[in-house]
Design a protein around this motif. Structure first.
Motif, PDB file in Angstrom:
ATOM      1  N   TRP A   1      -7.024 -13.403  -2.069  1.00  0.00           N
ATOM      2  CA  TRP A   1      -5.906 -12.627  -1.538  1.00  0.00           C
ATOM      3  C   TRP A   1      -4.989 -12.228  -2.685  1.00  0.00           C
ATOM      4  O   TRP A   1      -4.518 -13.079  -3.444  1.00  0.00           O
ATOM      5  CB  TRP A   1      -5.106 -13.441  -0.523  1.00  0.00           C
ATOM      6  CG  TRP A   1      -5.883 -13.826   0.705  1.00  0.00           C
ATOM      7  CD1 TRP A   1      -6.066 -13.085   1.833  1.00  0.00           C
ATOM      8  CD2 TRP A   1      -6.568 -15.070   0.915  1.00  0.00           C
ATOM      9  NE1 TRP A   1      -6.828 -13.777   2.743  1.00  0.00           N
ATOM     10  CE2 TRP A   1      -7.144 -15.007   2.204  1.00  0.00           C
ATOM     11  CE3 TRP A   1      -6.760 -16.217   0.148  1.00  0.00           C
ATOM     12  CZ2 TRP A   1      -7.891 -16.047   2.739  1.00  0.00           C
ATOM     13  CZ3 TRP A   1      -7.507 -17.256   0.669  1.00  0.00           C
ATOM     14  CH2 TRP A   1      -8.066 -17.169   1.957  1.00  0.00           C
TER      15      TRP A   1
ATOM     16  N   SER B   1       1.870  -3.370  -7.678  1.00  0.00           N
ATOM     17  CA  SER B   1       0.923  -3.123  -6.584  1.00  0.00           C
ATOM     18  C   SER B   1      -0.243  -2.265  -7.071  1.00  0.00           C
ATOM     19  O   SER B   1      -1.398  -2.453  -6.639  1.00  0.00           O
ATOM     20  CB  SER B   1       1.629  -2.446  -5.415  1.00  0.00           C
ATOM     21  OG  SER B   1       2.133  -1.172  -5.787  1.00  0.00           O
TER      22      SER B   1
ATOM     23  N   THR C   1      -1.492 -10.154  -3.247  1.00  0.00           N
ATOM     24  CA  THR C   1      -0.344  -9.552  -2.549  1.00  0.00           C
ATOM     25  C   THR C   1       0.810  -9.342  -3.512  1.00  0.00           C
ATOM     26  O   THR C   1       0.955 -10.070  -4.502  1.00  0.00           O
ATOM     27  CB  THR C   1       0.124 -10.455  -1.388  1.00  0.00           C
ATOM     28  OG1 THR C   1       0.486 -11.743  -1.913  1.00  0.00           O
ATOM     29  CG2 THR C   1      -0.976 -10.624  -0.355  1.00  0.00           C
TER      30      THR C   1
ATOM     31  N   GLU D   1      -8.973  -9.245  -0.666  1.00  0.00           N
ATOM     32  CA  GLU D   1      -8.022  -8.590   0.223  1.00  0.00           C
ATOM     33  C   GLU D   1      -6.742  -8.313  -0.552  1.00  0.00           C
ATOM     34  O   GLU D   1      -6.081  -9.233  -1.026  1.00  0.00           O
ATOM     35  CB  GLU D   1      -7.728  -9.463   1.442  1.00  0.00           C
ATOM     36  CG  GLU D   1      -8.948  -9.738   2.315  1.00  0.00           C
ATOM     37  CD  GLU D   1      -8.610 -10.588   3.527  1.00  0.00           C
ATOM     38  OE1 GLU D   1      -7.393 -10.879   3.712  1.00  0.00           O
ATOM     39  OE2 GLU D   1      -9.530 -10.961   4.274  1.00  0.00           O
ATOM     40  N   THR D   2      -6.402  -7.026  -0.687  1.00  0.00           N
ATOM     41  CA  THR D   2      -5.211  -6.601  -1.432  1.00  0.00           C
ATOM     42  C   THR D   2      -4.199  -5.995  -0.475  1.00  0.00           C
ATOM     43  O   THR D   2      -4.544  -5.114   0.333  1.00  0.00           O
ATOM     44  CB  THR D   2      -5.588  -5.574  -2.505  1.00  0.00           C
ATOM     45  OG1 THR D   2      -6.609  -6.129  -3.344  1.00  0.00           O
ATOM     46  CG2 THR D   2      -4.379  -5.225  -3.367  1.00  0.00           C
ATOM     47  N   SER D   3      -2.962  -6.455  -0.555  1.00  0.00           N
ATOM     48  CA  SER D   3      -1.913  -5.944   0.328  1.00  0.00           C
ATOM     49  C   SER D   3      -0.564  -6.130  -0.348  1.00  0.00           C
ATOM     50  O   SER D   3      -0.456  -6.786  -1.388  1.00  0.00           O
ATOM     51  CB  SER D   3      -1.926  -6.680   1.676  1.00  0.00           C
ATOM     52  OG  SER D   3      -1.675  -8.069   1.488  1.00  0.00           O
ATOM     53  N   GLY D   4       0.450  -5.541   0.268  1.00  0.00           N
ATOM     54  CA  GLY D   4       1.802  -5.704  -0.263  1.00  0.00           C
ATOM     55  C   GLY D   4       2.526  -4.387  -0.389  1.00  0.00           C
ATOM     56  O   GLY D   4       2.011  -3.323  -0.017  1.00  0.00           O
ATOM     57  N   GLU D   5       3.723  -4.443  -0.940  1.00  0.00           N
ATOM     58  CA  GLU D   5       4.573  -3.270  -1.077  1.00  0.00           C
ATOM     59  C   GLU D   5       4.723  -2.900  -2.545  1.00  0.00           C
ATOM     60  O   GLU D   5       4.313  -3.646  -3.439  1.00  0.00           O
ATOM     61  CB  GLU D   5       5.941  -3.558  -0.462  1.00  0.00           C
ATOM     62  CG  GLU D   5       6.557  -4.866  -0.925  1.00  0.00           C
ATOM     63  CD  GLU D   5       7.819  -5.221  -0.155  1.00  0.00           C
ATOM     64  OE1 GLU D   5       8.536  -4.285   0.241  1.00  0.00           O
ATOM     65  OE2 GLU D   5       8.072  -6.417   0.050  1.00  0.00           O
TER      66      GLU D   5
ATOM     67  N   GLU E   1      -4.245  -3.316  -7.313  1.00  0.00           N
ATOM     68  CA  GLU E   1      -5.357  -2.529  -6.772  1.00  0.00           C
ATOM     69  C   GLU E   1      -6.387  -2.206  -7.847  1.00  0.00           C
ATOM     70  O   GLU E   1      -7.598  -2.289  -7.602  1.00  0.00           O
ATOM     71  CB  GLU E   1      -4.809  -1.241  -6.158  1.00  0.00           C
ATOM     72  CG  GLU E   1      -3.952  -1.443  -4.914  1.00  0.00           C
ATOM     73  CD  GLU E   1      -3.407  -0.148  -4.385  1.00  0.00           C
ATOM     74  OE1 GLU E   1      -3.707   0.921  -4.990  1.00  0.00           O
ATOM     75  OE2 GLU E   1      -2.678  -0.162  -3.368  1.00  0.00           O
TER      76      GLU E   1
END
Length: 366
Positions: free
Chosen positions: A276, A216, A278, A238-242, A220
Motif C-alpha cells: 500500500w 503523489s 498512500t 495499491e496506490t492512493s492519496g491526495e 505513482e
C-alpha cells in the motif's frame, strides 16, 4: 589576566567602592552636626565651669580618617582573598568543562562531565556538552560500522571476481559463457553498491537543486516502474492519496519512494501479498506511507533496519541481490529535506514506513 583574577579584582573593586560610599555617607551625616570651627575655653576654665571639650570638623577628620583608611585596607584585603576563593569556586565547573574539551580534542569521546549540583547555567552547559558528546560518539561508532561494512561489501564482489578468474585460468576448457554471466552479475552488484554509496553521500551533503515536487506523482511513478517486479512475485500494489506538494530534489525523492516500494516488494509474502502506497497532507507537512504484508517483526528488529547494510535477518529473503542501503538512503534523503522517517511493525505482519516532509504551496504554474 585570567578570568579568575579579573573576577577577583572586580569583586574587590566593587567592595571597595561600596565601602568608600558608605564612609562618605557617614562623613556627610556627621558633618551636619559638627560646626566648622569651635573656640573652646582653656582647660582650667572648662574644669571650673564643669564643661567638656567640643570637637570641631578638624578634630573629627583627624579622628575619623585613620579609622576609615584602616577600614578600606581591610575591605581591600578581604575583597581580594574572598573574591579569589569565590571566583575559584564559581569557575570550578568551567575548569571541568575545559578539561573535557581537551580530552575530546585528543580523540576521547567516551568522557562525560556529569556535573553535580543544582541546575544552573554551568549545569545546563555541562549537560548540553555531555549530550553533544553522546551524539558524536554514536555518530562516530555508526561511521566506523559503516566504513567496515562498506569495505566488506565492496571486497566481496572483488573476491568473487578474482576467484572466478583464477578458476578460468586454471581450467582453459571451461565454458566461458557461464563465466561471463557470473562476472556480469558480480560486476553489476558492485556497480549498484557504488552508486548507492554515491547517492547516500549526495543526500548527506544536501548538494542538490530544490524544486516543487508532488509526492503523489513520485508514488505513482515508482509503483508503475516496479509493477512488473510485483506481478512477477504475485503481489499487488495499491496506490492512493491526495496531492502532496513539497520542495526538494525530484530525483532524490523519486529514489526515496522507489526504494520504499522496492523494499516493500522484496520483503513481502511469497505470494498473494500487498503493498500500500498512500500520500496525505497535514497542516504543515506532507506524508508518504508505504506498507506491506509479511512476517511479524519485532520492534527491536525494526529499529535496526535503517542502519547501512542491515537487511533484517529475520525477514523473508529471496534471490534478489540487495546492497543493504535502501532504507539508509531513504533516511538520508528524508533528513536532507528536513523530514523524518518512522518505521513500525504492522500488527498483522509486515512493515509500515512513514516519511514526513515539510509541505510547500502548490506550484505557481498549476
Amino acid at each position: 589576566m585570567s578570568v579568575r583574577l579579573k573576577l577577583t579584582l572586580s569583586y574587590a573593586g566593587f567592595l571597595m567602592l561600596a565601602g568608600a560610599l558608605l564612609l562618605v555617607v557617614v562623613w556627610v551625616y556627621l558633618l551636619r552636626y559638627v560646626p566648622a570651627v569651635i573656640v573652646n575655653p582653656s582647660f582650667e576654665a572648662r574644669r571650673a565651669a564643669g564643661l567638656s571639650y567640643v570637637p570641631d570638623r578638624y578634630d573629627l577628620l583627624r579622628a575619623f580618617a585613620p579609622k576609615a583608611a584602616a577600614g578600606l585596607v581591610f575591605l581591600l584585603v578581604f575583597g581580594l582573598v574572598g573574591g579569589w576563593i569565590l571566583a575559584g569556586s564559581m569557575l570550578a565547573p568551567l575548569t571541568r568543562i575545559t578539561n573535557a574539551t581537551r580530552l575530546v580534542a585528543n580523540g576521547s569521546l567516551a568522557h562525560r562531565i556529569q556535573l553535580e549540583g543544582r541546575k544552573d547555567e554551568f549545569r545546563e552547559l555541562a549537560d548540553a556538552f555531555d549530550a553533544m558528546l553522546a551524539r558524536l560518539e554514536a555518530h562516530d561508532a555508526e561511521q566506523r560500522r559503516f566504513a567496515a561494512n562498506a569495505a566488506h561489501e565492496l571486497r566481496t564482489p572483488l573476491a568473487i571476481t578474482q576467484t572466478l578468474l583464477e578458476v578460468a585460468r586454471s581450467d582453459p576448457n571451461r565454458d566461458t559463457g557461464e563465466l561471463v554471466d557470473r562476472l556480469h552479475f558480480v560486476n553489476t552488484r558492485a556497480i549498484d553498491l557504488i552508486e548507492a554509496l554515491l547517492l547516500l553521500s549526495r543526500a548527506n551533503q544536501r548538494s542538490f537543486t530544490r524544486e516543487h515536487v508532488d509526492l503523489s506523482l513520485t508514488a505513482e511513478e515508482a509503483s508503475e516502474t516496479l509493477l512488473p517486479l510485483a506481478e512477477q512475485r504475485g503481489l499487488t500494489i495499491e496506490t492512493s492519496g491526495e496531492i502532496a506538494p513539497t520542495i526538494g530534489s525530484h530525483a532524490l525523492l523519486l529514489q526515496m519512494t522507489t526504494n520504499l516500494v522496492h523494499n516493500a516488494i522484496v520483503h513481502n509474502l511469497s505470494e498473494q501479498g500487498t503493498v500500500w502506497v498512500t500520500t496525505s497532507v497535514g497542516p504543515r507537512t506532507v506524508v508518504l506511507t508505504v506498507e506491506n504484508t509479511g512476517e511479524k517483526l519485532t520492534p527491536q528488529l525494526v529499529s535496526t533496519l535503517v542502519e547501512p547494510f542491515q537487511r533484517g535477518t529475520q525477514r523473508i529473503r529471496s534471490g534478489h541481490a540487495s546492497v543493504g542501503l535502501g532504507l539508509a538512503i531513504v533516511k538520508s534523503i528524508a533528513q536532507a529535506h528536513d523530514g523524518t522517517l518512522t518505521l513500525s511493525p504492522r500488527p498483522g505482519g509486515g512493515l509500515r514506513v512513514t516519511v514526513e516532509l515539510p509541505a510547500a504551496p502548490p506550484h505557481p504554474d498549476r
